[in-house]
Design an enzyme around this catalytic site. Sequence first.
Site, PDB file in Angstrom:
ATOM      1  N   SER A 110       0.794  -1.180   0.174  1.00  0.00           N
ATOM      2  CA  SER A 110      -0.031  -0.119  -0.069  1.00  0.00           C
ATOM      3  C   SER A 110       0.772   1.317   0.154  1.00  0.00           C
ATOM      4  CB  SER A 110      -0.941  -0.098   1.151  1.00  0.00           C
ATOM      5  OG  SER A 110      -1.987   0.934   1.162  1.00  0.00           O
ATOM      6  N   HIS A 154     -12.346   6.419   3.266  1.00  0.00           N
ATOM      7  CA  HIS A 154     -12.816   4.948   3.282  1.00  0.00           C
ATOM      8  C   HIS A 154     -14.267   5.135   3.219  1.00  0.00           C
ATOM      9  CE1 HIS A 154      -9.013   2.926   4.643  1.00  0.00           C
ATOM     10  NE2 HIS A 154      -8.820   4.243   5.258  1.00  0.00           N
ATOM     11  N   ALA A 199      -8.290  28.718  12.615  1.00  0.00           N
ATOM     12  CA  ALA A 199      -7.714  27.662  13.716  1.00  0.00           C
ATOM     13  C   ALA A 199      -8.840  26.686  14.005  1.00  0.00           C
ATOM     14  CB  ALA A 199      -7.040  28.214  15.023  1.00  0.00           C
ATOM     15  N   LYS A 205     -14.805  20.623   2.012  1.00  0.00           N
ATOM     16  CA  LYS A 205     -14.962  20.895   0.671  1.00  0.00           C
ATOM     17  C   LYS A 205     -13.975  21.808   0.105  1.00  0.00           C
ATOM     18  CE  LYS A 205     -19.770  20.324   1.169  1.00  0.00           C
ATOM     19  NZ  LYS A 205     -21.265  21.295   1.185  1.00  0.00           N
TER      20      LYS A 205
END
Length: 224
Positions: A110, A154, A199, A205
């Site tokens: 991986s 995932h 912060a 997005k």
Amino acid sequence: MNTLVNRILRRITGREYSIETTDLIYIIEKGLTPLIRGFIWQCLKFQKPNGFMLGKNVRILGARFLALGKGISIGSNSYIDCYSHEGIVLKNGVTIREGAWIQCRSGLNSKGQGLEIHNNTYIGPNAVIGVGGKVIIHSNVQAGAALTISAESHELGDSSYVEGGTHRRGVVIEKNVWIGNNVTVLDGIHVGENSVIGAGSVVTKNIPPRSIAAGVPAKVIKQL
């Protein structure tokens, strides 16, 4: 002694300094000792010394996959795993502060894609960068402490995430971005140039150029 050092610095930089004994100790511990350590490391790796500053207790795996520009600084107690398809490229003047954890490989089968950090970018202490997809951090980025970049995500399976698929879209942070402390940037994100991330934000997005974004999840609150 202090007067001599002040004269040397004035001749080199053209600026006036008032250096005291404690300042000399600081310069040795902060600059000279890491510079010597970096010089020795590059010689042992058959690399041409170029001002590499290396802190204490730094572990670098796969050094042959690491390309160093001039004047790189890596802080003490950092872990850098370079095993990836494209390696790690640190361009001129990059600073990675103490306690960094950079992982390019999560198992035998991986390998991550690779990491590029461009000129004069500063990564604050205790950064975590997980390189699944390609991570590119462009020039003059300033990132505060505890930056987390995760270039892998995932899907949920029927009963657990283990059964779901894995995506590696990568992360791109454009030039002149200012990132506050404790910011998390998730996989697939593109942060536009000249932006500010507040912060504690979690960036889920894309952030347009010249934007101020903050919050969990991060939202654009102002255009610059």
